[in-house]
Design a protein around this motif. Sequence first.
Motif, PDB file in Angstrom:
ATOM      1  N   ARG A   4       0.844  -1.195   0.000  1.00 53.18           N
ATOM      2  CA  ARG A   4       0.000   0.000   0.000  1.00 53.18           C
ATOM      3  C   ARG A   4       0.877   1.242   0.000  1.00 53.18           C
ATOM      4  NH1 ARG A   4      -5.169   0.426   1.269  1.00 53.18           N
ATOM      5  NH2 ARG A   4      -4.925   1.975   2.929  1.00 53.18           N
ATOM      6  N   PRO A  14       0.871   5.868  -0.528  1.00 51.63           N
ATOM      7  CA  PRO A  14       0.239   7.140  -0.852  1.00 51.63           C
ATOM      8  C   PRO A  14       0.718   7.610  -2.215  1.00 51.63           C
ATOM      9  CG  PRO A  14       2.055   7.499   0.665  1.00 51.63           C
ATOM     10  CD  PRO A  14       1.995   6.012   0.406  1.00 51.63           C
ATOM     11  N   SER A  72      -3.262   4.050  -0.190  1.00 50.92           N
ATOM     12  CA  SER A  72      -3.556   4.440   1.193  1.00 50.92           C
ATOM     13  C   SER A  72      -4.048   5.876   1.296  1.00 50.92           C
ATOM     14  CB  SER A  72      -2.314   4.252   2.076  1.00 50.92           C
ATOM     15  OG  SER A  72      -1.236   5.059   1.623  1.00 50.92           O
ATOM     16  N   ALA A  73      -3.620   6.741   0.391  1.00 51.50           N
ATOM     17  CA  ALA A  73      -4.068   8.131   0.345  1.00 51.50           C
ATOM     18  C   ALA A  73      -3.747   8.670  -1.044  1.00 51.50           C
ATOM     19  CB  ALA A  73      -3.377   8.970   1.414  1.00 51.50           C
ATOM     20  N   THR A 103      -3.700  12.275  -3.623  1.00 51.55           N
ATOM     21  CA  THR A 103      -3.780  13.725  -3.806  1.00 51.55           C
ATOM     22  C   THR A 103      -3.607  14.063  -5.281  1.00 51.55           C
ATOM     23  OG1 THR A 103      -2.919  14.256  -1.595  1.00 51.55           O
ATOM     24  CG2 THR A 103      -2.660  15.935  -3.299  1.00 51.55           C
ATOM     25  N   VAL A 148     -11.420   5.785  -3.881  1.00 53.50           N
ATOM     26  CA  VAL A 148     -10.569   6.280  -2.808  1.00 53.50           C
ATOM     27  C   VAL A 148     -10.902   7.757  -2.594  1.00 53.50           C
ATOM     28  CG1 VAL A 148      -8.170   6.763  -2.125  1.00 53.50           C
ATOM     29  CG2 VAL A 148      -8.711   4.660  -3.371  1.00 53.50           C
ATOM     30  N   HIS A 149     -10.862   8.210  -1.356  1.00 56.32           N
ATOM     31  CA  HIS A 149     -11.071   9.636  -1.090  1.00 56.32           C
ATOM     32  C   HIS A 149      -9.942  10.437  -1.733  1.00 56.32           C
ATOM     33  CE1 HIS A 149     -12.268  13.283   0.972  1.00 56.32           C
ATOM     34  NE2 HIS A 149     -11.018  13.455   1.356  1.00 56.32           N
ATOM     35  N   ASP A 159       0.373  16.774   4.326  1.00 61.55           N
ATOM     36  CA  ASP A 159      -1.058  16.469   4.290  1.00 61.55           C
ATOM     37  C   ASP A 159      -1.289  15.038   3.796  1.00 61.55           C
ATOM     38  OD1 ASP A 159      -4.024  17.493   4.100  1.00 61.55           O
ATOM     39  OD2 ASP A 159      -3.595  16.519   2.194  1.00 61.55           O
ATOM     40  N   LEU A 160      -0.589  14.634   2.738  1.00 63.94           N
ATOM     41  CA  LEU A 160      -0.743  13.279   2.201  1.00 63.94           C
ATOM     42  C   LEU A 160      -0.371  12.227   3.231  1.00 63.94           C
ATOM     43  CD1 LEU A 160      -1.208  11.511  -0.415  1.00 63.94           C
ATOM     44  CD2 LEU A 160       1.264  11.692  -0.773  1.00 63.94           C
ATOM     45  N   ARG A 216      -2.816  11.311   6.185  1.00 63.65           N
ATOM     46  CA  ARG A 216      -4.094  10.641   5.923  1.00 63.65           C
ATOM     47  C   ARG A 216      -3.964   9.126   5.932  1.00 63.65           C
ATOM     48  NH1 ARG A 216      -5.411  12.306   0.677  1.00 63.65           N
ATOM     49  NH2 ARG A 216      -3.940  14.026   0.450  1.00 63.65           N
TER      50      ARG A 216
END
Length: 290
Positions: free
Chosen positions: A96, A98, A121-122, A124, A236-237, A286-287, A290
């Motif tokens: 996983r 980002p 996992s996150a 942007t 994914v958000h 920020d990434l 999360r």
Amino acid sequence: MDTPEGVDGRLTLRDGRVLAYHEWGVPDGIPVLRLQGTPGSRFSRYPKPEVWERLGVRVIMADRPGYGASTRMPGRGVASVADDLIELLDHLGIDRFPVIGGSGGGPHVLALAARHPQRVSAATVVVGAAPLTDEDIPHLIGLNAESYRRIRDGGWDGVHPLLVEVREKILVDPLAGFREALRDAPPEDQAVMDDPAWQETLRQSVTEALRPGAEGWSDEAIALFEWDIAPEDVAVHIVWWHSRHDANVPIRAARRVVDRLPSVDFRLWEGGHLETFHREEELLRDLLAR
């Protein structure tokens, strides 16, 4: 050209194509997949590596098909690039991760989040590219407006001669060629282009990206014109950052995509398309949170 500091690698994919990649930052740090803009290469790094070292991240970047040392894939979309990146992460032993992508890298972030959500996992997107309409043309820099018209009216055969011409100018003098392409960009972008660190990275990145020809750039222009994924399928958000005065990707175009995403946080900056040059640490913090 000289290979930059870091680990430069090649992976032979299942279909026999070669994927070129580069690892930056802390070798045993937190893996972060970073997807560059268009046209860009695995050398499209942030020019101040101390940020990555301070955050303890291992930044992984890859040439998309037809750029740099990656094999071209005619007719490709954004979905196939997502699948290539999963092969690369499997090869590197990363489960996983980002992911962050800017400009032309943005739709490829969404493709990963649509096709392989269990791996992300996150996610942007930063000043992400978006499908355009005729009504967007007055809000675009000249090169993007002309590219859009050529693709709309002639597809690959329409846009390829234009990008061949632009590529030749860029390779003669990368900074001058880039400045000409963005000559009608907002003042905030002009100021970023005056920064010596940004200029050094640009030369290395775009020279490598366009070294094989303009075919990879043309393929990508077509792929970004009409996506082969639907925003509604992104599982994914997404945190999407955009600039109010972006003339490469007008905010109105970005909003059309954002409004279709199932889960999204849309955040606005002042400035232009190159505002991300000032925001690397903010974005990564920020990434990673999360």
